[in-house]
Design an enzyme around this catalytic site. Structure first.
Site, short mmCIF file in Angstrom:
data_model
loop_
_atom_site.label_atom_id
_atom_site.label_comp_id
_atom_site.label_asym_id
_atom_site.label_seq_id
_atom_site.Cartn_x
_atom_site.Cartn_y
_atom_site.Cartn_z
N ASP A 32 39.93 4.24 13.16
CA ASP A 32 38.58 5.17 12.23
C ASP A 32 38.22 3.62 11.14
O ASP A 32 38.07 4.51 9.75
CB ASP A 32 39.34 5.38 11.91
CG ASP A 32 39.18 7.23 13.26
OD1 ASP A 32 39.58 6.87 13.84
OD2 ASP A 32 40.28 8.12 12.62
N CYS A 70 38.68 7.71 20.88
CA CYS A 70 38.90 6.62 19.97
C CYS A 70 39.40 5.79 21.92
O CYS A 70 39.33 4.76 21.76
CB CYS A 70 40.72 7.11 19.79
SG CYS A 70 42.30 6.45 19.59
N ASN A 276 36.06 2.92 15.98
CA ASN A 276 35.13 3.41 16.04
C ASN A 276 35.32 3.81 13.97
O ASN A 276 35.90 3.27 13.66
CB ASN A 276 34.99 5.34 15.98
CG ASN A 276 36.27 5.91 16.46
OD1 ASN A 276 36.95 5.55 16.63
ND2 ASN A 276 36.37 6.01 14.86
#
Length: 510
Positions: A32, A70, A276
């Site tokens: 993330d 993920c 991501n």
């Protein structure tokens, strides 16, 4: 059919200055992680180690994930195949049974078959193990995810063990480090929303990470990205996240120092990116630029003339496997999935280090199906330097919220302000966030924040038609089962309209 991005025959690319010794690979994959680094222009954060890596890398200003979730994203990194092709449609939780097809040839399997030592330290989060088997694994399957993914001292020691063993091994190696920061933590727990208290040495009962010297930020210290509301709740949320960036950044520094101390810095290709975007609205799980865009660097010890430079070329996480195979001079294996021959549509990023990399770097594709099993919102995306086309296949449903994106201070503040009618300084509204058009076309030159959908604008008719054709060709080539939806039914290789003579779906006959 010919490949859209690269030739269907995998073409090896080699530099003129090739080492006579082992050629190794280190992959640093964040969780993330967005663009909150000095080298990406953030003036408020302190990130000396990532910035130092940028000074010895080619930094991509246009790096992208192939899917903003993920497990699916990690499966693409390790297979080079989009999720609709490799089968890892959503998160690899046992209850959901999302996992890649048994026949998939992943990076660790391919490398092992060519005599290359493989290691994974940190977050794995893909299944099945038979497909994603590394020779050495130190993951959440054996240890607590915080220990193996956030305790940078614990991780450093295992990195050292792997590298020391490699010194006594004649084989080259590929080491993949899955750092669990910047992922959110259990909501409301004693470790904080981002586990920012885990191991900080000052929060009672949270332990100490000896190698981490936490950087603490106040809400006034942060830089609020354009896609988030500038509110006290968001600023505090970002300040908590910034603290974990210091753990991430110092971990990167530790791991690179271990590489150097072991004597491998001069023959190891280093790839740095994330799965991501940051865990905030409009970013993670979304395929707008805050979710699709990623930090991306490649450092080659044999192309030092590219160190410290930036490029506008477009890179994708789908390119990581082709790049590593290219580095080791390995051909991609010939095999089939579901009766169709598998071909890579990514490209080797080693070509980006050359003076004339070619046209393969002028567009990227993304494909999303699920996050959690209840969060079905398939999207297919083609992005060029100037335009982006998103196809929302389940556009009639509200956009689903991942748990960590819902139960966090920023989004709960958005909910409360919307409900009470308070001012919400956000670039969108809750209704617009939830409900999206089937086709979204953005001119990124005049509309970089993706606010004006031009899909139905007459002046963009030729643009959208061309982009739909290119996107559809890629979906056919990668055997996308969803390619006829929502207006058609796939039977064999043909898309049949749901209404006889009515609107057709994207898919066309092969």
């Amino acid at each position: 059919m010919k490949a859209i991005v690269t030739a269907t025959v995998f073409v090896l690319f080699w530099f003129t200055c090739v080492s006579d010794g082992k050629r190794n690979v280190l992959v640093l994959l964040g969780d993330d992680v967005g663009f909150q680094f000095g080298c990406y222009g953030n003036q408020k954060i302190r990130s000396p180690h990532v910035d130092a890596l940028a000074k010895r890398s080619l930094l991509f200003k246009n790096g992208f994930t192939s899917v903003s979730s993920c497990s699916p994203s990690r499966s693409v990194v390790l297979t080079g195949l989009p999720v609709h092709q490799n089968g890892q449609y959503g998160l690899a939780h046992d209850v959901h049974h999302f996992q890649s097809f048994d026949e998939v040839q992943s990076l660790p399997l391919i490398l092992a078959s060519h005599g290359i030592r493989t290691g994974l330290i940190g977050k794995k989060h893909v299944k099945p193990d038979t497909v994603y088997k590394f020779e050495v694994e130190v993951t959440e399957e054996e240890y607590s995810i915080n220990q193996v993914g956030r305790n940078i001292t614990f991780m450093k020691e295992h990195v050292r063990d792997f590298l020391e063993a490699s010194r006594n091994d004649t084989r080259p190696f590929m080491l993949y480090i899955g750092i669990h920061d910047i992922h959110r933590c259990d909501t409301g727990g004693k470790l904080g929303d981002f586990c920012e208290k885990f191991g900080d040495g000052t929060s009672p009962g949270t332990g100490v990470i000896p190698d981490w010297k936490p950087e603490v930020y106040t809400p006034e210290d942060v830089e609020v990205p354009y896609f988030l509301p500038d509110t006290p709740a968001t600023r505090q949320d970002l300040a908590n996240m910034y603290k974990t960036y210091s753990r991430f950044d110092q971990g990167v520094g530790l791991f690179l120092r271990e590489l150097e101390n072991a004597g491998f810095a001069d023959d190891t290709l280093v790839l740095f990116t994330s799965d991501n975007g940051i865990p905030f609205p409009l970013a993670k799980t979304n395929l707008y630029d805050p979710g699709q865009g990623e930090p991306f660097m490649i450092s080659s010890p044999y192309q030092r003339d590219t160190w410290g430079k930036t490029t506008e070329l477009m890179a994708s996480t789908m390119d990581i496997l082709p790049t590593i195979l290219d580095w080791f001079q390995i051909q991609y294996p010939k095999y089939s999935l579901n009766g169709q021959a598998v071909q890579l549509t990514g490209k080797s990023l080693l070509k980006a280090l050359a003076p004339n990399p070619g046209p393969a770097f002028d567009l990227v594709f993304s494909s999303h199906v699920f996050h959690e099993v209840t969060m079905y919102y398939p999207m297919r995306v083609i992005r060029t330097m100037g335009m982006k086309l998103i196809h929302n296949l389940n556009y009639r449903a509200p956009y689903p919220m991942a748990t960590d994106l819902y139960l966090n201070p920023t989004f709960l503040d958005i909910l409360n302000r919307t409900e009470s009618g308070e001012t919400l300084p956000w670039i969108t509204t809750l209704d617009k966030y939830y409900f999206r058009d089937e086709w979204q076309l953005f001119n990124l030159t005049s509309d970089p924040y993706e606010q004006m959908n031009m899909a139905d604008a007459p002046e963009y008719h030729d643009v959208i038609t061309s982009m739909q054709t290119t996107l559809n060709a890629w979906l056919v080539e990668t055997d996308d089962t969803w390619r006829c939806l929502p207006a058609g039914e796939l039977e064999g290789n043909t898309c049949y309209p749901l209404y006889n003579g009515g609107k057709k779906g994207m898919g066309r006959n092969k």
